[in-house]
Scaffold this motif. Sequence first.
Motif, PDB file in Angstrom:
ATOM      1  N   LEU A 124       0.839  -1.202   0.000  1.00 21.53           N
ATOM      2  CA  LEU A 124       0.000   0.000   0.000  1.00 21.53           C
ATOM      3  C   LEU A 124       0.877   1.256   0.000  1.00 21.53           C
ATOM      4  N   TRP A 125       1.913   1.255   0.837  1.00 14.54           N
ATOM      5  CA  TRP A 125       2.831   2.385   0.892  1.00 14.54           C
ATOM      6  C   TRP A 125       3.508   2.587  -0.472  1.00 14.54           C
ATOM      7  N   ALA A 126       3.913   1.496  -1.113  1.00 16.74           N
ATOM      8  CA  ALA A 126       4.613   1.592  -2.394  1.00 16.74           C
ATOM      9  C   ALA A 126       3.709   2.192  -3.473  1.00 16.74           C
ATOM     10  N   VAL A 127       2.430   1.836  -3.469  1.00 18.91           N
ATOM     11  CA  VAL A 127       1.488   2.388  -4.448  1.00 18.91           C
ATOM     12  C   VAL A 127       1.356   3.895  -4.242  1.00 18.91           C
ATOM     13  N   LEU A 128       1.188   4.330  -2.984  1.00 23.15           N
ATOM     14  CA  LEU A 128       1.089   5.763  -2.709  1.00 23.15           C
ATOM     15  C   LEU A 128       2.374   6.480  -3.100  1.00 23.15           C
ATOM     16  N   SER A 129       3.497   5.886  -2.772  1.00 25.21           N
ATOM     17  CA  SER A 129       4.791   6.479  -3.103  1.00 25.21           C
ATOM     18  C   SER A 129       4.962   6.594  -4.618  1.00 25.21           C
ATOM     19  N   HIS A 130       4.576   5.554  -5.319  1.00 30.83           N
ATOM     20  CA  HIS A 130       4.657   5.570  -6.788  1.00 30.83           C
ATOM     21  C   HIS A 130       3.799   6.696  -7.356  1.00 30.83           C
ATOM     22  N   ASP A 131       2.564   6.817  -6.860  1.00 34.12           N
ATOM     23  CA  ASP A 131       1.675   7.876  -7.343  1.00 34.12           C
ATOM     24  C   ASP A 131       2.242   9.264  -7.042  1.00 34.12           C
ATOM     25  N   MET A 132       2.824   9.407  -5.862  1.00 30.05           N
ATOM     26  CA  MET A 132       3.357  10.693  -5.437  1.00 30.05           C
ATOM     27  C   MET A 132       4.508  11.148  -6.335  1.00 30.05           C
ATOM     28  N   TRP A 133       5.347  10.232  -6.743  1.00 29.33           N
ATOM     29  CA  TRP A 133       6.550  10.593  -7.498  1.00 29.33           C
ATOM     30  C   TRP A 133       6.459  10.250  -8.988  1.00 29.33           C
ATOM     31  N   ALA A 134       5.286   9.904  -9.470  1.00 31.79           N
ATOM     32  CA  ALA A 134       5.113   9.412 -10.845  1.00 31.79           C
ATOM     33  C   ALA A 134       5.662  10.356 -11.917  1.00 31.79           C
ATOM     34  N   GLU A 135       5.525  11.640 -11.745  1.00 33.11           N
ATOM     35  CA  GLU A 135       5.954  12.604 -12.776  1.00 33.11           C
ATOM     36  C   GLU A 135       7.376  13.130 -12.546  1.00 33.11           C
TER      37      GLU A 135
END
Length: 165
Positions: free
Chosen positions: A116-127
């Motif tokens: 769950l943390w990794a998904v949020l982290s991925h979304d946060m830094w996606a761009e």
Amino acid sequence: MRKSKQENRDDAAKAISLTMKRLMTNMRLLLEAELESDGMTLAQLRMLNAVHEESDISSAELARTCYITPQSMQSLVVRAEREGWIKRSPSPRNRRILTTVLTPKGKKAYERAIELWAVLSHDMWAETKLEQMQELNAVLSAAVDRLQPRLDDLHQRQSAKRKSA
């Protein structure tokens, strides 16, 4: 009146600190909401992470690692044990100390929370480009390193205060 170079640096430092606070607060709120559906709190995730990183860890060591009081850690440990996430047993080095390990159920809960943390982290830094992330990490790591001596001093003062009380 024009600001001095130092005043501009101070303003920039304040803006960065406020943005970091918003980032961490938002990440924490979102992660807590995600974890809640699995019946876990962020404090429990920190505890499970510490147990995952260092198996056979005592509650006192867990409290220090997670920067919480031994009393607060005790309630986390009791709940995690009740949930079946951890198992405690006497330490082979000192039978009066209980050490903690993750159970298979705890490992699964921990891995789900990290996912769950990794998904949020991925979304946060996606761009964000990798080079930007690496540069930001280097700048923030250096800032943390500059504060570490003051944090160490604070911990020593707090420890001395608790011992004298």
